[in-house]
Design a protein around this motif. Structure first.
Motif, PDB file in Angstrom:
ATOM      1  N   UNK A 125      -5.559  -4.923  -8.223  1.00  0.00           N
ATOM      2  CA  UNK A 125      -5.039  -5.354  -6.565  1.00  0.00           C
ATOM      3  C   UNK A 125      -6.500  -5.599  -6.167  1.00  0.00           C
TER       4      UNK A 125
ATOM      5  N   UNK B 197      -7.472  -6.038  -3.101  1.00  0.00           N
ATOM      6  CA  UNK B 197      -7.692  -5.912  -1.665  1.00  0.00           C
ATOM      7  C   UNK B 197      -9.134  -5.373  -1.510  1.00  0.00           C
ATOM      8  N   UNK B 198      -9.587  -4.408  -2.236  1.00  0.00           N
ATOM      9  CA  UNK B 198     -10.838  -3.822  -2.198  1.00  0.00           C
ATOM     10  C   UNK B 198     -12.034  -4.707  -2.808  1.00  0.00           C
TER      11      UNK B 198
ATOM     12  N   UNK C 213       6.827  -3.387  10.278  1.00  0.00           N
ATOM     13  CA  UNK C 213       5.536  -3.554   9.698  1.00  0.00           C
ATOM     14  C   UNK C 213       5.638  -2.699   8.218  1.00  0.00           C
TER      15      UNK C 213
ATOM     16  N   UNK D 128       3.750  -1.051   6.240  1.00  0.00           N
ATOM     17  CA  UNK D 128       2.642  -0.091   6.165  1.00  0.00           C
ATOM     18  C   UNK D 128       2.258   0.185   4.422  1.00  0.00           C
ATOM     19  N   UNK D 129       3.181   0.202   3.830  1.00  0.00           N
ATOM     20  CA  UNK D 129       2.707   0.483   2.458  1.00  0.00           C
ATOM     21  C   UNK D 129       2.489  -0.549   1.349  1.00  0.00           C
TER      22      UNK D 129
ATOM     23  N   UNK E  13       1.477  -3.816   2.627  1.00  0.00           N
ATOM     24  CA  UNK E  13       0.885  -5.231   3.209  1.00  0.00           C
ATOM     25  C   UNK E  13      -0.360  -5.634   2.429  1.00  0.00           C
ATOM     26  N   UNK E  14      -0.950  -4.914   1.593  1.00  0.00           N
ATOM     27  CA  UNK E  14      -2.080  -5.529   0.896  1.00  0.00           C
ATOM     28  C   UNK E  14      -1.531  -6.734  -0.271  1.00  0.00           C
TER      29      UNK E  14
END
Lengths: 245, 245
Positions: free
Chosen positions: B12, B14-15, B121, B123-124, B126-127
């Motif tokens: 992932x 995203x980080x 949205x 929220x869980x 979106x990444x």
């Protein structure tokens, strides 16, 4: 004229230090209050029903605010969702009587805990589950879960940090089911103590992995001692699903 | 004796500030090299097939390292996965001939881009997607995607930052399908230029929302100018699915 506005809030809690505002950390409550303040151009106090911990999620957190505004509720919802970051969302908004209090009024709360028992690392979903890469006997866990239901003294499942003297609580449901490599634990109760659900889940996992028999649960209740129960399950598997009023 | 070890890596993104090591930022490559160095107790160089951007994900990044080690490959995989953070995982490991080169040897690469068109949205998740909360005409997008296939000059879809003079590329597949409120775009090609898939996706969205007709794609190719194509799609919807050797 003041309106009491009830909001249902969903969030991925992994980037937040829990729901409740605290000095020097980013909380969901503070982030929501800042978005509302940007819209209303004044300070708004938001009160949430449950103080979820750091890393815990919500689909159905419930919060209220008292504001005097002519803006239609659906417009408030849309505008605030646009201001909020991608991991927080108001999913529902409605006006309620002025005496509605999100903390005092709940009839019951539903929490869900998700465990993933597969061996592969869930790189895309680790934020929302407990990765426990070993088999769990869910039939035994379900049996133990049944023994956790009822109105009784949950002191063994309360965090040592919880100083409330009254530890009698009512758990309507504590069910365990397997869905492929996932284990889903649904806990429905009237009120909860600090870390209570995560301590219950950690105890169920001890049963699931065979360290304890389901009957051990009765012993744990009788002990009235946190040290008698299992480990604290990590926060990321926990989600506040719904609060019933 | 040196072994050439090929690893398939999922992450992932995203980080991370992308795959490739850079000064003062955290990259997937550096995180992987540090985990391997902790295991082997010496510096290990890892070479990845694709330099994915900040926020872009992978299920099938391919990397290699040349090391002299007696540790069985499955043990390396398990040990390194335990050291790596929850969002990076070696999913496959194998010894390959010493002349195997992850960058030079690929036959084709498969990227997938995911758009979510629902209004709520996410929220869980979106990444890992582009939230585009308006309807998209996927039949028209699929038509336009077809026109992006072939061996031609993709200069209009290259980032201005890409200084390679040769912009002829081969795209074997650029398909668009609707799955409920999701739009899935699969792009398979031999080699790609910087930002190429995200520029193709941004262009397809202009077709999907009705600003451009599918035939416009031919004009965009003819222009050989980045400004002729659509906006750059955000990184989070993109995932490197597989590299074929």
């Amino acid at each position: 004229m003041d309106k009491n506005i009830k909001m249902t809030v969903a969030y991925d809690g992994s980037a937040y230090h829990g729901w409740a505002k605290q000095r020097d950390t980013v909380s969901v409550q503070q982030t929501l209050e800042e978005a509302l303040a940007a819209l209303f151009e004044k300070k708004v106090n938001v009160c949430g029903a449950s103080r979820t911990d750091a890393g815990v999620h919500a689909l159905g957190q419930t919060a209220n605010m008292v504001v005097d505004t002519p803006i239609p509720l659906e417009n408030i919802k849309r505008a605030v969702n646009n201001i909020l970051p991608a991991d927080i969302c108001i999913t529902d908004i409605e006006e309620v009587p002025l005496d509605f209090d999100p903390i005092g009024s709940p009839v019951k709360k539903h929490y869900r805990y998700t465990i993933y028992t597969g061996t592969g690392k869930p790189v895309f979903s680790w934020r929302t589950l407990w990765h426990y890469p070993r088999p769990l006997d869910t039939a035994k866990m379900a049996e133990a879960g049944k023994l956790m239901e009822g109105t009784k003294d949950y002191k063994s499942f309360a965090s040592a940090k919880d100083y409330r003297t009254d530890s009698i609580r009512t758990i309507f449901q504590c069910s365990v089911k397997a869905e492929g490599e996932f284990v889903i634990i649904d806990v429905v109760g009237r009120r909860f103590m600090y870390n209570m659900v995560r301590n219950m889940v950690g105890t169920l996992v001890e049963v699931g992995r065979g360290r304890w028999k389901p009957e051990k649960i009765q012993e744990i209740f009788a002990a009235r001692d946190r040290r008698a129960a299992g480990q604290l399950a990590p926060p990321n598997g926990l989600c506040l699903m719904k609060i019933y009023y």
